[in-house]
Write a protein that holds these residues in place. Structure first.
Motif, PDB file in Angstrom:
ATOM      1  N   GLY A  34      16.100  22.634 -12.659  1.00  0.00           N
ATOM      2  CA  GLY A  34      16.171  23.529 -11.506  1.00  0.00           C
ATOM      3  C   GLY A  34      15.545  24.879 -11.810  1.00  0.00           C
ATOM      4  O   GLY A  34      14.859  25.469 -10.964  1.00  0.00           O
ATOM      5  N   GLY A  35      15.775  25.386 -13.033  1.00  0.00           N
ATOM      6  CA  GLY A  35      15.160  26.649 -13.423  1.00  0.00           C
ATOM      7  C   GLY A  35      13.649  26.559 -13.428  1.00  0.00           C
ATOM      8  O   GLY A  35      12.952  27.506 -13.037  1.00  0.00           O
ATOM      9  N   ILE A  36      13.116  25.407 -13.857  1.00  0.00           N
ATOM     10  CA  ILE A  36      11.660  25.213 -13.890  1.00  0.00           C
ATOM     11  C   ILE A  36      11.093  25.089 -12.479  1.00  0.00           C
ATOM     12  O   ILE A  36      10.118  25.755 -12.120  1.00  0.00           O
ATOM     13  N   ILE A  37      11.714  24.221 -11.666  1.00  0.00           N
ATOM     14  CA  ILE A  37      11.198  23.982 -10.310  1.00  0.00           C
ATOM     15  C   ILE A  37      11.272  25.240  -9.459  1.00  0.00           C
ATOM     16  O   ILE A  37      10.262  25.691  -8.896  1.00  0.00           O
ATOM     17  N   PHE A  38      12.464  25.819  -9.344  1.00  0.00           N
ATOM     18  CA  PHE A  38      12.615  26.969  -8.466  1.00  0.00           C
ATOM     19  C   PHE A  38      12.074  28.244  -9.108  1.00  0.00           C
ATOM     20  O   PHE A  38      11.708  29.188  -8.406  1.00  0.00           O
ATOM     21  N   GLY A  39      12.030  28.272 -10.454  1.00  0.00           N
ATOM     22  CA  GLY A  39      11.376  29.400 -11.111  1.00  0.00           C
ATOM     23  C   GLY A  39       9.902  29.455 -10.753  1.00  0.00           C
ATOM     24  O   GLY A  39       9.326  30.530 -10.541  1.00  0.00           O
ATOM     25  N   TRP A  82      16.766  28.069  -0.290  1.00  0.00           N
ATOM     26  CA  TRP A  82      16.722  26.627  -0.508  1.00  0.00           C
ATOM     27  C   TRP A  82      17.742  26.174  -1.548  1.00  0.00           C
ATOM     28  O   TRP A  82      18.354  25.107  -1.402  1.00  0.00           O
ATOM     29  N   THR A  83      17.941  26.964  -2.601  1.00  0.00           N
ATOM     30  CA  THR A  83      18.928  26.564  -3.613  1.00  0.00           C
ATOM     31  C   THR A  83      20.332  26.502  -3.005  1.00  0.00           C
ATOM     32  O   THR A  83      21.118  25.611  -3.326  1.00  0.00           O
ATOM     33  N   MET A  84      20.619  27.428  -2.115  1.00  0.00           N
ATOM     34  CA  MET A  84      21.948  27.463  -1.509  1.00  0.00           C
ATOM     35  C   MET A  84      22.168  26.277  -0.574  1.00  0.00           C
ATOM     36  O   MET A  84      23.244  25.663  -0.560  1.00  0.00           O
ATOM     37  N   ILE A  85      21.153  25.917   0.197  1.00  0.00           N
ATOM     38  CA  ILE A  85      21.272  24.784   1.107  1.00  0.00           C
ATOM     39  C   ILE A  85      21.494  23.483   0.329  1.00  0.00           C
ATOM     40  O   ILE A  85      22.359  22.665   0.671  1.00  0.00           O
ATOM     41  N   GLY A  93      20.616  25.635 -11.055  1.00  0.00           N
ATOM     42  CA  GLY A  93      19.632  26.023 -12.052  1.00  0.00           C
ATOM     43  C   GLY A  93      18.575  26.960 -11.491  1.00  0.00           C
ATOM     44  O   GLY A  93      18.069  27.842 -12.194  1.00  0.00           O
ATOM     45  N   GLY A  94      18.240  26.787 -10.230  1.00  0.00           N
ATOM     46  CA  GLY A  94      17.283  27.688  -9.604  1.00  0.00           C
ATOM     47  C   GLY A  94      17.916  28.930  -9.030  1.00  0.00           C
ATOM     48  O   GLY A  94      17.238  29.944  -8.813  1.00  0.00           O
ATOM     49  N   GLU A  95      19.218  28.889  -8.811  1.00  0.00           N
ATOM     50  CA  GLU A  95      19.928  29.997  -8.173  1.00  0.00           C
ATOM     51  C   GLU A  95      20.044  31.219  -9.070  1.00  0.00           C
ATOM     52  O   GLU A  95      19.751  32.340  -8.661  1.00  0.00           O
ATOM     53  N   PRO A 155       7.890  39.594 -18.294  1.00  0.00           N
ATOM     54  CA  PRO A 155       7.144  40.306 -17.251  1.00  0.00           C
ATOM     55  C   PRO A 155       7.359  39.668 -15.884  1.00  0.00           C
ATOM     56  O   PRO A 155       7.783  38.510 -15.778  1.00  0.00           O
ATOM     57  N   THR A 156       7.028  40.411 -14.838  1.00  0.00           N
ATOM     58  CA  THR A 156       7.291  39.971 -13.465  1.00  0.00           C
ATOM     59  C   THR A 156       6.602  38.656 -13.132  1.00  0.00           C
ATOM     60  O   THR A 156       7.165  37.826 -12.410  1.00  0.00           O
ATOM     61  N   LYS A 157       5.406  38.427 -13.655  1.00  0.00           N
ATOM     62  CA  LYS A 157       4.622  37.253 -13.272  1.00  0.00           C
ATOM     63  C   LYS A 157       5.304  35.934 -13.629  1.00  0.00           C
ATOM     64  O   LYS A 157       5.038  34.912 -13.000  1.00  0.00           O
ATOM     65  N   PHE A 158       6.174  35.933 -14.643  1.00  0.00           N
ATOM     66  CA  PHE A 158       6.939  34.720 -14.928  1.00  0.00           C
ATOM     67  C   PHE A 158       8.382  35.042 -15.321  1.00  0.00           C
ATOM     68  O   PHE A 158       9.010  34.295 -16.064  1.00  0.00           O
ATOM     69  N   ARG A 159       8.915  36.126 -14.780  1.00  0.00           N
ATOM     70  CA  ARG A 159      10.292  36.530 -15.103  1.00  0.00           C
ATOM     71  C   ARG A 159      11.314  35.534 -14.548  1.00  0.00           C
ATOM     72  O   ARG A 159      12.295  35.207 -15.224  1.00  0.00           O
ATOM     73  N   TYR A 160      11.112  35.057 -13.338  1.00  0.00           N
ATOM     74  CA  TYR A 160      12.038  34.089 -12.744  1.00  0.00           C
ATOM     75  C   TYR A 160      12.098  32.839 -13.621  1.00  0.00           C
ATOM     76  O   TYR A 160      13.173  32.336 -13.961  1.00  0.00           O
ATOM     77  N   THR A 161      10.925  32.342 -14.013  1.00  0.00           N
ATOM     78  CA  THR A 161      10.872  31.143 -14.838  1.00  0.00           C
ATOM     79  C   THR A 161      11.436  31.400 -16.234  1.00  0.00           C
ATOM     80  O   THR A 161      12.265  30.627 -16.735  1.00  0.00           O
ATOM     81  N   GLY A 162      11.013  32.482 -16.871  1.00  0.00           N
ATOM     82  CA  GLY A 162      11.442  32.759 -18.243  1.00  0.00           C
ATOM     83  C   GLY A 162      12.935  32.964 -18.365  1.00  0.00           C
ATOM     84  O   GLY A 162      13.610  32.320 -19.184  1.00  0.00           O
ATOM     85  N   ALA A 163      13.477  33.863 -17.548  1.00  0.00           N
ATOM     86  CA  ALA A 163      14.911  34.143 -17.609  1.00  0.00           C
ATOM     87  C   ALA A 163      15.720  32.924 -17.171  1.00  0.00           C
ATOM     88  O   ALA A 163      16.747  32.591 -17.781  1.00  0.00           O
TER      89      ALA A 163
END
Length: 445
Positions: free
Chosen positions: A82-87, A101-104, A142-144, A375-383
């Protein structure tokens, strides 16, 4: 001649608007994560109390418990996916739409779990459907987490990032409280009613909390840090896949992030789920008493998480997190004897130390620690990937191994304590290696 009052007035309005938006962002991060973790933890509570008998009725009690925790672990195993997909979509499309989408997905899968027939009714199909819905839960949560944290941290002033980053952690604590509270309301049901229909009510209630969460999130603006990067000259070129980029540029940071969170995550999962199942099974303590005492500690945690998050802006994230990890390593060897005492006051002290103090200090700072690594460009995915792999290790594999350790023929609770101490020591070492990133500009990181 220009009236200086006219010049000041727009700035005052902007300041008021910014404060209003910051409040909305903090509350949206809090309530959204509350909803997601309510749904996710409801499953954990049911796994420790009822799933062994509902979905594995033909097995022994100990084997049914192990299989229930195995399915619990499957949800944690799906969280990195989920972290990979939604990241990916969070870094490429935006934080806000991804979070909707993660919440739904989470709400729908949780509601359907509450509708599942038992294995006595449809046989092996029941646990198969349970596993499928648990996978969807894991992908959604995982994406949330990453998006909820970043929406708060990227809106916040630099001097308040720790406090705003704690909003998601506060939401996770509130979600755990709400989940256990929902089951505590069912304490007066007899075993037959609880096993037949009572356990389903907290799952069905998910529809209500998801509706509230969606309403709140729709009123929040997109992350300004993300939008500034999207509008920069670099954004005109098609960026590479965030997952590939983060492992190419900062693989060490991802590993440090995983190591930092895995031990404290494992301790929280053991205290809040496994310890209750163990105490009820091996010490003969009542389910209602354990849940009530845990809920008291969770109420306290609602206040201690913001406190530790706020202090982290003053003294540093590591100065709060490392003592918590070390404290958990020591606490691992005393929590079983404390619960085994049978004294309500000592059991309450166990939950307060484990959840309201140590867990609050760790979770109240870890979100911002991870956000400041990338960095911002992949912060969602990395974190998100770092946190969710830590969740797989700590929250999924940890309780599963613990249930194996204490099963007949196992090494007993001392094995659980040694495991927790080792992982929490690793967490402290990794947090130290991360360094102090409080002054990092997230737009330039």
């Amino acid at each position: 001649m220009t009236d200086t009052r006219d010049m000041a007035h727009p700035r005052a309005e902007d300041a008021v608007g910014n404060r209003r938006q910051l409040r909305r962002v903090y509350f949206a991060s809090l309530i959204g994560t509350t909803v997601e973790f309510y749904d996710f933890i409801v499953f954990g509570v049911a796994a420790s109390l009822v799933f062994g008998r509902v979905f594995f009725d033909s097995t022994s009690e100990s084997l049914g418990t192990i299989l229930s925790f195995a399915i619990l672990a499957i949800g944690y195993a799906a969280r990195p996916l989920g972290g990979i997909i939604f990241g990916h979509f969070g870094d490429r499309v935006g934080r806000k739409s991804t979070l909707l989408w993660t919440m739904i997905l989470m709400g729908l899968s949780t509601f359907l779990i509450g509708c599942l027939p038992s294995s006595a009714q449809i046989g092996v199909l029941a646990p198969i459907l349970l596993v499928t819905l648990r996978l969807i839960q894991g992908i959604a949560v995982g994406g949330e987490w990453g998006g909820a944290v970043l929406m708060a941290v990227e809106h916040a002033p630099k001097k308040s990032r720790g406090f705003f980053g704690g909003a998601a952690s506060l939401g996770s604590g509130a979600g755990v409280l709400l989940a256990y509270g929902a089951f505590a309301l069912l304490n007066n049901l007899d075993d037959e009613a609880f096993l037949t229909w009572g356990w389903r009510l907290p799952f069905l209630f998910s529809v209500v909390v998801v509706a509230i969460g969606l309403y709140v999130r729709l009123r929040v603006e997109e992350s300004p840090v993300f939008e500034s990067v999207q509008h920069s000259s670099e954004a005109t070129e098609k960026p590479p896949i965030p997952l590939i980029e983060v492992f190419r540029e900062r693989p060490g940071k991802v590993l440090l992030g995983i190591g930092t969170v895995s031990g404290t995550f494992m301790s929280q999962a053991i205290v809040s789920t496994f310890l209750i199942s163990y105490a009820a099974t091996h010490y003969g303590l009542s389910r209602s008493t354990l849940l009530t005492l845990l809920n008291v500690s969770l109420v306290i945690m609602i206040f201690t998480i913001p406190f530790f998050s706020f202090i982290s802006d003053k003294v540093g994230r590591r100065q709060i997190f490392i003592p918590a990890a070390v404290g958990y390593a020591v606490f691992a060897f005393v929590m079983f004897p404390m619960v085994g005492s049978g004294s309500p006051l000592i059991i309450l002290a166990t939950f307060i130390i484990g959840m309201a103090i140590l867990n609050s200090a760790a979770t109240g700072t870890s979100a911002t620690l991870l956000s400041e690594l990338f960095p911002t460009k992949f912060r969602y995915t990395g974190a998100g990937v770092a946190y969710q792999f830590a969740g797989l290790i700590g929250g999924g594999i940890g309780p599963l191994l613990a249930s194996i350790f204490v099963a007949p023929g196992g090494i007993g609770p001392i094995g659980v304590s040694i495991m927790l101490a080792a992982f929490c020591t690793l967490s402290a070492i990794c947090a130290y290696r991360i360094g102090d990133n409080r002054t990092v500009d997230l737009s330039d990181a």
